[in-house]
Each structure stands twice: as C-alpha cells, then as structure tokens.
Motif scaffolding. Sequence first.
Motif, PDB file in Angstrom:
ATOM      1  N   GLU A 188       0.827  -1.201   0.000  1.00  0.00           N
ATOM      2  CA  GLU A 188       0.000   0.000   0.000  1.00  0.00           C
ATOM      3  C   GLU A 188       0.865   1.257   0.000  1.00  0.00           C
ATOM      4  N   VAL A 189       1.955   1.190   0.746  1.00  0.00           N
ATOM      5  CA  VAL A 189       2.851   2.347   0.810  1.00  0.00           C
ATOM      6  C   VAL A 189       3.485   2.618  -0.537  1.00  0.00           C
ATOM      7  N   GLN A 190       3.862   1.537  -1.257  1.00  0.00           N
ATOM      8  CA  GLN A 190       4.494   1.709  -2.571  1.00  0.00           C
ATOM      9  C   GLN A 190       3.521   2.349  -3.556  1.00  0.00           C
ATOM     10  N   LYS A 191       2.230   1.979  -3.415  1.00  0.00           N
ATOM     11  CA  LYS A 191       1.233   2.559  -4.308  1.00  0.00           C
ATOM     12  C   LYS A 191       1.091   4.056  -4.071  1.00  0.00           C
ATOM     13  N   SER A 192       1.092   4.434  -2.790  1.00  0.00           N
ATOM     14  CA  SER A 192       0.886   5.844  -2.453  1.00  0.00           C
ATOM     15  C   SER A 192       2.163   6.665  -2.539  1.00  0.00           C
ATOM     16  N   LYS A 193       3.293   5.968  -2.597  1.00  0.00           N
ATOM     17  CA  LYS A 193       4.611   6.639  -2.639  1.00  0.00           C
ATOM     18  C   LYS A 193       4.863   7.514  -1.419  1.00  0.00           C
ATOM     19  N   ASP A 194       4.193   7.211  -0.305  1.00  0.00           N
ATOM     20  CA  ASP A 194       4.331   8.025   0.901  1.00  0.00           C
ATOM     21  C   ASP A 194       5.568   7.638   1.692  1.00  0.00           C
ATOM     22  N   ILE A 195       6.053   8.585   2.467  1.00  0.00           N
ATOM     23  CA  ILE A 195       7.067   8.310   3.473  1.00  0.00           C
ATOM     24  C   ILE A 195       6.340   7.886   4.733  1.00  0.00           C
ATOM     25  N   CYS A 196       6.732   6.771   5.343  1.00  0.00           N
ATOM     26  CA  CYS A 196       6.005   6.291   6.515  1.00  0.00           C
ATOM     27  C   CYS A 196       6.906   6.277   7.740  1.00  0.00           C
ATOM     28  N   SER A 197       6.275   6.128   8.884  1.00  0.00           N
ATOM     29  CA  SER A 197       7.024   6.045  10.138  1.00  0.00           C
ATOM     30  C   SER A 197       6.698   4.735  10.817  1.00  0.00           C
ATOM     31  N   ILE A 198       7.577   4.337  11.743  1.00  0.00           N
ATOM     32  CA  ILE A 198       7.380   3.070  12.444  1.00  0.00           C
ATOM     33  C   ILE A 198       7.871   3.230  13.880  1.00  0.00           C
ATOM     34  N   THR A 199       7.228   2.545  14.785  1.00  0.00           N
ATOM     35  CA  THR A 199       7.549   2.652  16.202  1.00  0.00           C
ATOM     36  C   THR A 199       8.340   1.439  16.650  1.00  0.00           C
ATOM     37  N   VAL A 200       9.480   1.694  17.310  1.00  0.00           N
ATOM     38  CA  VAL A 200      10.320   0.624  17.856  1.00  0.00           C
ATOM     39  C   VAL A 200      10.693   0.987  19.271  1.00  0.00           C
ATOM     40  N   GLY A 201      10.407   0.106  20.196  1.00  0.00           N
ATOM     41  CA  GLY A 201      10.756   0.354  21.592  1.00  0.00           C
ATOM     42  C   GLY A 201      10.071   1.573  22.170  1.00  0.00           C
ATOM     43  N   GLY A 202       8.834   1.851  21.662  1.00  0.00           N
ATOM     44  CA  GLY A 202       8.083   2.983  22.204  1.00  0.00           C
ATOM     45  C   GLY A 202       8.429   4.307  21.566  1.00  0.00           C
ATOM     46  N   GLU A 203       9.409   4.333  20.629  1.00  0.00           N
ATOM     47  CA  GLU A 203       9.810   5.580  19.995  1.00  0.00           C
ATOM     48  C   GLU A 203       9.699   5.447  18.479  1.00  0.00           C
ATOM     49  N   ASP A 204       9.317   6.531  17.817  1.00  0.00           N
ATOM     50  CA  ASP A 204       9.209   6.521  16.364  1.00  0.00           C
ATOM     51  C   ASP A 204      10.574   6.635  15.724  1.00  0.00           C
ATOM     52  N   LEU A 205      10.812   5.754  14.726  1.00  0.00           N
ATOM     53  CA  LEU A 205      12.002   5.931  13.905  1.00  0.00           C
ATOM     54  C   LEU A 205      11.798   7.159  13.026  1.00  0.00           C
ATOM     55  N   PRO A 206      12.884   7.813  12.605  1.00  0.00           N
ATOM     56  CA  PRO A 206      12.721   8.974  11.721  1.00  0.00           C
ATOM     57  C   PRO A 206      11.968   8.574  10.453  1.00  0.00           C
ATOM     58  N   ASN A 207      11.205   9.507   9.908  1.00  0.00           N
ATOM     59  CA  ASN A 207      10.488   9.239   8.671  1.00  0.00           C
ATOM     60  C   ASN A 207      11.462   8.846   7.570  1.00  0.00           C
ATOM     61  N   MET A 208      11.181   7.711   6.909  1.00  0.00           N
ATOM     62  CA  MET A 208      12.058   7.215   5.853  1.00  0.00           C
ATOM     63  C   MET A 208      11.255   6.276   4.962  1.00  0.00           C
ATOM     64  N   PRO A 209      11.738   6.016   3.754  1.00  0.00           N
ATOM     65  CA  PRO A 209      11.044   5.082   2.867  1.00  0.00           C
ATOM     66  C   PRO A 209      10.945   3.700   3.502  1.00  0.00           C
ATOM     67  N   PRO A 210       9.918   2.921   3.152  1.00  0.00           N
ATOM     68  CA  PRO A 210       9.736   1.585   3.750  1.00  0.00           C
ATOM     69  C   PRO A 210      10.940   0.678   3.593  1.00  0.00           C
ATOM     70  N   GLU A 211      11.574   0.719   2.407  1.00  0.00           N
ATOM     71  CA  GLU A 211      12.734  -0.165   2.210  1.00  0.00           C
ATOM     72  C   GLU A 211      13.885   0.193   3.152  1.00  0.00           C
ATOM     73  N   MET A 212      14.034   1.482   3.446  1.00  0.00           N
ATOM     74  CA  MET A 212      15.073   1.898   4.368  1.00  0.00           C
ATOM     75  C   MET A 212      14.740   1.449   5.790  1.00  0.00           C
ATOM     76  N   GLN A 213      13.475   1.537   6.151  1.00  0.00           N
ATOM     77  CA  GLN A 213      13.067   1.073   7.478  1.00  0.00           C
ATOM     78  C   GLN A 213      13.315  -0.419   7.630  1.00  0.00           C
ATOM     79  N   LEU A 214      13.043  -1.165   6.571  1.00  0.00           N
ATOM     80  CA  LEU A 214      13.301  -2.614   6.625  1.00  0.00           C
ATOM     81  C   LEU A 214      14.777  -2.898   6.848  1.00  0.00           C
ATOM     82  N   LYS A 215      15.637  -2.110   6.215  1.00  0.00           N
ATOM     83  CA  LYS A 215      17.079  -2.290   6.406  1.00  0.00           C
ATOM     84  C   LYS A 215      17.469  -2.026   7.855  1.00  0.00           C
ATOM     85  N   VAL A 216      16.883  -0.974   8.436  1.00  0.00           N
ATOM     86  CA  VAL A 216      17.179  -0.634   9.838  1.00  0.00           C
ATOM     87  C   VAL A 216      16.737  -1.770  10.757  1.00  0.00           C
TER      88      VAL A 216
END
Length: 596
Positions: A532-560
Amino acid sequence: MAVEELQSVINRCQILEEQDFKEEDFGLFQVAGQRCIDEGHIDQLLEIIQNEKNKVIIKHMGWNLVGPVVRCLLWNNKEDDKRKYFLMLDLLIKLCNPKELLLGLLELIEEPSGKQISQIILLLLQPLQTVIQKLHSNKAYSVGLALSTVWSQLCLLPVPYSEEQIQTDNYGLCQCCMALIEFTKPFVEEVIGDKENSLENEKLKDELLKFCFKSLKCPLLTAQFLEQSEEAGNDPLRCFASEIIEPLRPQISTLFPQPLMLLTSIPLAHSRQTVGILSAIGHPFPKMIFNHGRKKRTWDYLEFEEEEDKQLADSMASLAYLVFVQGISIDQLPMVLSPSYLLQFNMGHIEVFLQRTEESVFCKGLGLVKVMTLCPVETLRKKSLAMLQLYINKLDSQGKYTLFRCLLNTSNHSGVEAFIIQNIKNQIDISLKRTYNKWFTGPQLISLLDLVLFLPEGAETDLLQNSDRIMASLNLLRYLVIKDNENDNQTGIWTELGKIENNFLKPLHTGLNMSKAHYEAQIKNNQENSQEVQKSKDICSITVGGEDLPNMPPEMQLKVLHSALFTFDLIESVLARVEELIEIKRSTSEENTGIK
C-alpha cells in the motif's frame, strides 16, 4: 496537673518585673510547659501564650517551648494537632526574644541526623528568617551563623548521584538548597537596597559571599547534573547553582511550582525577579573567575583559616565547571576568548578535579569524554579518543583503575563504556601474562566487573542502544573464561560466576528473546503494509521500543530493522559461545579434580 503547675509559675511571675525573673522560674516554666505538651493540653497552652497579660513572661521564657513544639510537629501525624502546633510556633516566633530564639533554633537544627536533617531545616528556615529580620543589631553575624550552621548539617547529607536520585531526593538535600536560596532573599535585597554601603552592609556581603563559596564546594562540587536539555529545568541542583551565579534570573516559582516546605504551610518570603547572589553583593562571576589567582583575595574566609587556598581552589574549580561545562551564564563572558586560551586558563581547575578521589568530582576534569561523544566534527572526536588513550597509558595501575570506575559510572555512552571495557581487558591480560597486579585481579577486579557484567535495567534494557557495551562485556567474559582456569581463579571470576549468570547472562537471554520478537513483529507489519505504501509513494514512520524511527522510505526502514536483528543475532552467538566455554571449563575442572 501540668496546666495548673504552669499557671502557678505564671501567676508568680506576673507580679514581678522582668529583671527580677529567677533562673528557677525559667526552669519551672520549661518543665511545666513540656508536660502540658506531653499530656496533650494544647488548647490550654495556646490560651496561655495568647493571653496579653502573659506577654512579658512569654517574651523571656517562651523560647524554651520551641524545641518541644518542633519535635511534636515532626512526629505528630494528627492534622488537627499539627495545625495547633504550627499556630503555637508562629506565636512563639512573634512574641519571644529574637536573640534567645536564634540560638534555640540553631541548636534544634544541629540536633538531628540522617533524613531528619532536611526535615528540621525545611521546617525552621522560615522561622529563622523571621527571627533574624527582627534583630536590631549584629544581623550580618546572625545571618552568617545561621547559614554556616545549616550548611554544616547539609554537608552530612549524601549528594544525589543519578537522575533518579535527583528526582526522588530521598534525603531532601535538593529541597533544602532551594529553600536556602529563599532564606537569603531578604538579606540579598537588603544589600542591594543599602545605597550608603554601611559597615554592617559590608559585613552582610561577606557572609553571603562565604555562603556562595561554601555552596560551590558542597554540594555543587560533587553534584552531578542532568543533561542540558528540557530536563535541565527540572534539575534542582543546577537551578541552585544558577541562583548563585546568574546575573539575572526568573522567579523561583516558575521553575519550582511545588512547595519547598514539606512539613509546614508557612510560606517562605515571596521571591521577586532580581540579580543572582554573587552579582548582588558586588562579585559578578566573570570578575571572580578571571581574577582568581592573580591577586590577593579581598574577603575574609574565617571558617577556612586552615588549608584556605585549597578550600578556595575547590570552590573556584566548581564555579569554572558550572560556567564552562554546564554553560550557566556562559554568554556573560567575553566572546573574544579563544578555545586554546580557555583550555590553558582552566588547566588549574582541571588539576583540582583530577587530584580528588571522589568519582563524581574526578570525572569533572575529564572533558575529553564530552568531546568524544558530542562534538559534531569527526576528526576532533577521533583525536579526543586518541588523547584519552594516551592519558590512560600515562597512569599507574591504581590511576587506571580509578579512571575506569569513574568513566563506567558517569559516561552514559555505550561506545565509551565499550572502549573502557577493552582497556580493562588489556590490563587484565598484562597482569596475567607479566606481573601480578592487585588492581586487575582478585577482589579489586571483581568490584570493577560488577560495573561491567550487568544490565542496567535487567531484561528490559535497550539492547540495541547498549549493544557496543554488551558485546565488549561478553568478549571480556569470554577472555576471562578462556585465560583463567577454575582451579587457579586468579581473577576471581569463577567465584562470582553464579552472580554473573543471574545479573547478566540470564537477563540477556530474556532481553534478546523479547527484542527479537518485537523487531520481527515490526518487520512483518512493515512488509504487510509495504504494498500500500508503494502505491501511495508516501514516506512512513514506524515505532520501535516505544519511539518513532525517523520518517524514511519503507525499504530503508526494513534495512534498519534487519540491521537490529543482525545485531541481536551477533550478541546471541557470542553469548552462546561464552556459555559453551563455561561448561567446557567446568567439565574439565571436574575431571581434573576426579583424577586427583
């Protein structure tokens, strides 16, 4: 019976002139008044104190009741009784001879120990302030005596070390420090308001200056401060320092909305926006800092006649640290001063810190750690690291040991701690291979390892943030297990292995399982949403350990997220190897014992 005895003493004294009061009358009044309090005749005693006919008697004899009333306030938990005791104390402060009250209150402040020290100080500072303001002579001497007495008691309290200790303030030191600032307010304002600069005013300035120097030495010399951020405003010791140093400061009430007085509803004098104490008494801190050591002092330091220079050096080093490291009012210094000049200028203060044995003081001389961890220029960070290693190499074994303990306790940086742990391993290796060294074997080493082989928050420790430290700790433990046999136990590690397993290895297992499960769930969620994110081309955020990771493309978040899992796998593999080596060594030791 007690009320009748007290009334009898009063009836006899009412017909006497005050100069005809006998010592026996004072004793009988005190005993009868004490009995009234012990037997709970509070209302009757209040009535006697409030009776206008007894005004002269209460003025000269009533101060003997202050001690029993204060003790009741500390130990009586009945709110109705406490209100009456507060009223009684307030009346005694208003009616009694201020000279007698001053001595009586100071004796009460000197009595307690432990946590009771702060309780009695917080209770009596406002009455003490009122009493001194009523004095018509020797006010400066009285202010100095009061501040010296309170300071001597505060020096007996432990200075909070960690952020948690600062916030909980179990011994009340932080509250007492801020209450002391409120206590000094009217006297500072009196100094400012005296345009004629009288002799008494000069004496009052001297007493306030002594208080500032004493406070810079204790508690501020040994105090640890919260990081300079939004939390800094909630650091009472930092605010205490600012109240002494800053040329202009906001109202205390905006910084500390909670009441300072734990045990009384009597407020301290209302604070107004005004200059800090040092500036108010004519000693602005830039002048003090740059004149120190260049010319003879111009104030009397009567309490520090012995080792006077050392006492002053400690206070000035503390002041320099608060300005140049903590940044308190650093904008008031000339902007033309070069970094090299400031470094050279502060070398004397750095030497003062490094000569001390307390870790909380010693570490303040180690500015390199701040550069290593906070400087944005990579080349300077690397140079600082190299300089720290050179500095470590110049120390003897005891010096290295002390420095390692200090940095492990104070750096709050996983990379720095890993660097120190590697140095500990090197020193152990030298001790095992070359010459026996008591600092890196046996009990001394075990005490040091207690700071290394543990998780700060148990299984809930942030393993990713502490990964450098954890890996260094596991590698050190692996080294110790390989190099030191259980039968030899030169390092003492085998004796402490049970504790290490409970405090470090088992919580680490649990933490790894929790962390891996959490990150794997995040990866799964990320992958499910990626289309869904790829379709919208949006930058998304994700929460890890109670804190949001910086906004980044999904593929970059997966690498992190995968990188984090790789770190956990690496830690897990080293942990498994350590546990395997422990079992092998134990089996070998048992076999050798069986053969013998």
